[in-house]
Scaffold this motif. Structure first.
Motif, short mmCIF file in Angstrom:
data_model
loop_
_atom_site.label_atom_id
_atom_site.label_comp_id
_atom_site.label_asym_id
_atom_site.label_seq_id
_atom_site.Cartn_x
_atom_site.Cartn_y
_atom_site.Cartn_z
N GLY A 1 -9.97 0.31 -7.36
CA GLY A 1 -10.34 -0.17 -6.04
C GLY A 1 -11.80 -0.59 -5.99
O GLY A 1 -12.31 -1.28 -6.88
N HIS B 1 -8.46 -1.29 -2.17
CA HIS B 1 -8.11 -2.63 -2.67
C HIS B 1 -9.33 -3.40 -3.14
O HIS B 1 -10.42 -3.30 -2.57
CB HIS B 1 -7.38 -3.41 -1.58
CG HIS B 1 -6.08 -2.79 -1.19
ND1 HIS B 1 -5.04 -2.63 -2.09
CD2 HIS B 1 -5.64 -2.26 -0.02
CE1 HIS B 1 -4.02 -2.05 -1.49
NE2 HIS B 1 -4.36 -1.81 -0.23
N MET C 1 -3.57 -10.64 -6.05
CA MET C 1 -2.63 -9.66 -5.52
C MET C 1 -1.26 -10.31 -5.30
O MET C 1 -1.16 -11.48 -4.95
CB MET C 1 -3.17 -9.12 -4.20
CG MET C 1 -2.31 -8.07 -3.54
SD MET C 1 -3.02 -7.47 -1.98
CE MET C 1 -4.29 -6.37 -2.60
N ASP D 1 -5.91 -0.28 -6.26
CA ASP D 1 -5.73 -1.33 -7.27
C ASP D 1 -6.42 -0.87 -8.55
O ASP D 1 -7.38 -0.10 -8.52
CB ASP D 1 -6.36 -2.64 -6.79
CG ASP D 1 -5.76 -3.14 -5.49
OD1 ASP D 1 -4.58 -2.87 -5.24
OD2 ASP D 1 -6.49 -3.81 -4.73
N SER E 1 0.85 -1.19 0.00
CA SER E 1 0.00 0.00 0.00
C SER E 1 0.88 1.25 0.00
O SER E 1 2.06 1.21 0.37
CB SER E 1 -0.91 0.01 1.22
OG SER E 1 -1.85 -1.05 1.17
#
Length: 334
Positions: free
Chosen positions: A274, A302, A248, A94, A63
């Motif tokens: 995200g 995320h 991820m 993301d 992050s």
């Protein structure tokens, strides 16, 4: 807005997820790395791209605060800006990237494949990306895109966006524009593609490849869709695709060649950021990511772990990040 095609509600997980259960009986879909491409049989395409920039697909375990001030953990860039000029920190999100396009043919035709080009910036392929699983989501797009200028026009500064010249505070008005008015109907999701390995680019598996390595820039990624997974394009309809990293990972992401201010007349670039919450919930960079005060900001940054839940999040921005309003990817539809 994203809607889910009714047939998708009957799907079961597998290599292929599309409009019928027979899709899972097809041969595996695959990505081929190419140096050049014959466009004579292409359905439609856009060849424009810039020779720089790091617009990327990203699904990274690390992050980062988007914030120009001090932070207790990793940070960089800028937050988003309010009309009074104050900067709001948030957490880097993301990202999936894609494009809308219109099928201008006169007869129905199967969508057999897609070709994209890797970017030319300084962070083309991150170290953890080689061999990772990739998915492609298809959409039918309805409605007309209507430009929302976010209150800034002409010679004004953008009210909501990234200042390329923070010293002078200049933010060109178009930087905070975004599209409204379109609805995305998800037609299907094909999983199980594999990003090319280091060997495909001419390196040894043990090599550490610089993301700025010239040898990887501008390579073509050709996605071949197995016959059972192909959707049928209908004349006059607008479609879209999103490219997704499935899981991820550490230092995972890659860039796609594009025109920042493209001129493809029948569509535009899109992204999923995200959880699709705009503007991003503010973060507190003076506290760790794990602190309860940053919980909402972390969750919004995320993707959901479940790929099907992620697929329900509509593409879009509200002007920041603003990079897909005027952007067009290099893309070829086969």
């Amino acid at each position: 807005m994203t809607k889910i095609h009714p047939n998708l509600r009957k799907m079961i997980p597998g290599i292929c997820i599309l409009l019928s259960l027979t899709a899972c009986d097809s041969a595996p879909n695959h990505i081929t790395l190419l140096d050049q491409l014959d466009l004579s049989e292409a359905i439609t395409y856009y060849e424009g791209y810039d020779r720089g920039g790091n617009t990327s697909i990203a699904f990274d375990t690390s992050s980062s605060f988007k914030w120009s001030g001090e932070a207790v953990e990793k940070s960089g860039g800028f937050g988003y800006f309010l009309p009074d000029g104050s900067e709001v920190p948030y957490i880097k999100r993301d990202r999936d990237l894609g494009q809308t396009f219109t099928y201008l043919g006169e007869e129905k035709r199967p969508w057999q494949g897609l070709t994209l080009k890797l970017g030319y910036g300084s962070n083309v392929i991150r170290a953890g990306t080689y061999g990772k699983s990739i998915a492609v989501q298809f959409y039918e797009v309805s409605g007309e895109p209507v430009l929302n200028e976010n209150g800034s026009t002409g010679e004004m500064n953008a009210f909501h966006g990234y200042p390329h010249d923070p010293a002078s505070g200049e933010m060109v008005a178009l930087r905070d524009d975004y599209w409204e008015g379109e609805t995305y109907l998800s037609l299907g999701l094909i999983t199980g593609f594999t990003f090319p390995g280091k060997e495909d680019f001419g390196f040894a598996p043990s090599d550490e490849i610089d993301p700025d390595e010239q040898q990887i820039k501008g390579k073509l990624l050709h996605f071949n869709f197995a016959p059972a997974d192909q959707i049928t394009l209908e004349p006059g309809k607008t479609y879209a695709f999103l490219i997704m990293l499935e899981e991820m990972g550490a230092d995972v992401g890659f860039t796609l060649a594009n025109h920042f201010h493209g001129d493809y007349p029948h569509g535009h670039g899109i992204r999923r950021d995200g959880r699709g919450i705009f503007p991003p919930p503010p973060a507190n960079p003076s506290l760790p990511f794990s602190h309860p005060e940053n919980k909402k900001a972390m969750e919004s940054a995320h993707f959901p772990e479940d790929l099907q839940e992620r697929a329900k999040i509509s593409p879009g921005t509200n002007g920041y990040p603003d990079v897909d309003t005027w952007r067009d990817l290099y893309f070829v539809i086969h």
